[in-house]
Write a protein that holds these residues in place. Structure first.
Motif, PDB file in Angstrom:
ATOM      1  N   GLY A 112       0.823  -1.196   0.000  1.00 10.60           N
ATOM      2  CA  GLY A 112       0.000   0.000   0.000  1.00 10.60           C
ATOM      3  C   GLY A 112       0.859   1.248   0.000  1.00 10.60           C
ATOM      4  O   GLY A 112       0.664   2.164  -0.762  1.00 10.60           O
ATOM      5  N   PHE A 113       1.830   1.245   0.885  1.00 13.05           N
ATOM      6  CA  PHE A 113       2.744   2.379   0.996  1.00 13.05           C
ATOM      7  C   PHE A 113       4.109   1.893   0.528  1.00 13.05           C
ATOM      8  O   PHE A 113       4.882   1.333   1.288  1.00 13.05           O
ATOM      9  CB  PHE A 113       2.795   2.874   2.446  1.00 13.05           C
ATOM     10  N   GLU A 114       4.372   2.050  -0.757  1.00 19.46           N
ATOM     11  CA  GLU A 114       5.623   1.555  -1.316  1.00 19.46           C
ATOM     12  C   GLU A 114       6.784   2.433  -0.877  1.00 19.46           C
ATOM     13  O   GLU A 114       6.714   3.649  -0.920  1.00 19.46           O
ATOM     14  CB  GLU A 114       5.553   1.504  -2.847  1.00 19.46           C
ATOM     15  N   TRP A 115       7.852   1.786  -0.475  1.00 24.50           N
ATOM     16  CA  TRP A 115       9.035   2.486  -0.004  1.00 24.50           C
ATOM     17  C   TRP A 115      10.245   1.980  -0.764  1.00 24.50           C
ATOM     18  O   TRP A 115      10.959   2.747  -1.383  1.00 24.50           O
ATOM     19  CB  TRP A 115       9.157   2.251   1.501  1.00 24.50           C
ATOM     20  N   ILE A 116      10.468   0.669  -0.721  1.00 23.14           N
ATOM     21  CA  ILE A 116      11.521   0.029  -1.512  1.00 23.14           C
ATOM     22  C   ILE A 116      10.810  -1.018  -2.362  1.00 23.14           C
ATOM     23  O   ILE A 116      10.414  -2.061  -1.842  1.00 23.14           O
ATOM     24  CB  ILE A 116      12.588  -0.635  -0.616  1.00 23.14           C
ATOM     25  N   PRO A 119       8.039   0.412   5.206  1.00 17.61           N
ATOM     26  CA  PRO A 119       8.886   0.241   6.392  1.00 17.61           C
ATOM     27  C   PRO A 119       8.407  -0.864   7.335  1.00 17.61           C
ATOM     28  O   PRO A 119       9.225  -1.531   7.967  1.00 17.61           O
ATOM     29  CB  PRO A 119       8.816   1.607   7.077  1.00 17.61           C
ATOM     30  N   ILE A 120       7.110  -1.091   7.417  1.00 20.45           N
ATOM     31  CA  ILE A 120       6.606  -2.124   8.332  1.00 20.45           C
ATOM     32  C   ILE A 120       7.048  -3.517   7.895  1.00 20.45           C
ATOM     33  O   ILE A 120       7.139  -4.438   8.706  1.00 20.45           O
ATOM     34  CB  ILE A 120       5.070  -2.036   8.489  1.00 20.45           C
ATOM     35  N   GLY A 174       2.659  -6.785  18.662  1.00 24.12           N
ATOM     36  CA  GLY A 174       2.218  -5.560  19.336  1.00 24.12           C
ATOM     37  C   GLY A 174       2.526  -4.291  18.572  1.00 24.12           C
ATOM     38  O   GLY A 174       1.650  -3.439  18.377  1.00 24.12           O
ATOM     39  N   ILE A 175       3.763  -4.152  18.122  1.00 26.29           N
ATOM     40  CA  ILE A 175       4.149  -2.932  17.401  1.00 26.29           C
ATOM     41  C   ILE A 175       3.390  -2.790  16.083  1.00 26.29           C
ATOM     42  O   ILE A 175       2.817  -1.733  15.818  1.00 26.29           O
ATOM     43  CB  ILE A 175       5.678  -2.867  17.212  1.00 26.29           C
ATOM     44  N   PRO A 176       3.328  -3.847  15.254  1.00 25.32           N
ATOM     45  CA  PRO A 176       2.538  -3.705  14.017  1.00 25.32           C
ATOM     46  C   PRO A 176       1.059  -3.441  14.293  1.00 25.32           C
ATOM     47  O   PRO A 176       0.408  -2.700  13.558  1.00 25.32           O
ATOM     48  CB  PRO A 176       2.720  -5.050  13.299  1.00 25.32           C
ATOM     49  N   PHE A 177       0.529  -4.036  15.375  1.00 23.08           N
ATOM     50  CA  PHE A 177      -0.870  -3.786  15.721  1.00 23.08           C
ATOM     51  C   PHE A 177      -1.071  -2.315  16.065  1.00 23.08           C
ATOM     52  O   PHE A 177      -2.039  -1.695  15.629  1.00 23.08           O
ATOM     53  CB  PHE A 177      -1.298  -4.679  16.889  1.00 23.08           C
TER      54      PHE A 177
END
Length: 165
Positions: A63-67, A72-73, A112-115
């Motif tokens: 969805g959010f292309e970075w590389i 980043p997630i 937890g962090i991704p949630f």
């Protein structure tokens, strides 16, 4: 709650959400349940399989292309794979302390962090739970709870030893 969000979500997102929520609930139960029993081992394998499904399905969510197609997630994925391998290896070697630390790290770091990040406004989970609201309050509350509980569980022995002096 806006269930329509799920109806329009791509299949990898649905699979990922189901697997991740399964792992959050089962993992939470296992953190507080009796350890070393046959039931714990069976639930542990179910959790590992659920995490493997969640990690694999995450590779297909873009969805959010970075590389390239990754955001980043997606950087959490290699750590999650390594954590799963380490946790299973330590359990099989009967290294209870290392297994416990690996599983706690996986639970809080790979779930937890991704949630918490998925609760940010504009993300599907935020829209599913809170509609089109742009408030950060649910994310902030969850992050505070996540940090507090995760920190306590990580340093539980040290805290208890300090308090019993």
């Amino acid at each position: 709650m806006n269930i329509e969000i799920l109806a329009t979500a791509p299949l990898p997102v649905i699979i990922h959400l189901i697997a991740a929520l399964f792992c959050i609930m089962l993992g939470g139960y296992m953190l507080y349940g009796k350890k070393g029993t046959r039931a714990h081992r069976i639930m542990g394998w179910a959790w590992v399989i659920g995490m493997a499904i969640a990690v694999t399905s995450a590779l297909f969510i873009h969805g959010f292309e970075w590389i390239g197609p990754f955001s980043p997630i997606h950087l959490i994925i290699p750590f999650a794979i390594a954590g799963l391998w380490t946790g299973v290896r330590d359990a099989r070697a009967k290294n209870v302390r290392a297994h416990r630390e690996a599983m706690l790290s996986m639970y809080w770091g790979a779930l937890g962090i991704p949630f918490a990040l998925a609760l940010l406004p504009g993300r599907r989970l935020h829209m599913l739970l809170f509609g089109d609201s742009e408030t950060l309050l649910p994310t902030i509350i969850f992050a505070i709870v996540l940090t507090s509980v995760g920190s306590y569980l990580r340093w539980e022995r040290e805290i208890k030893n300090y308090l019993h002096r």
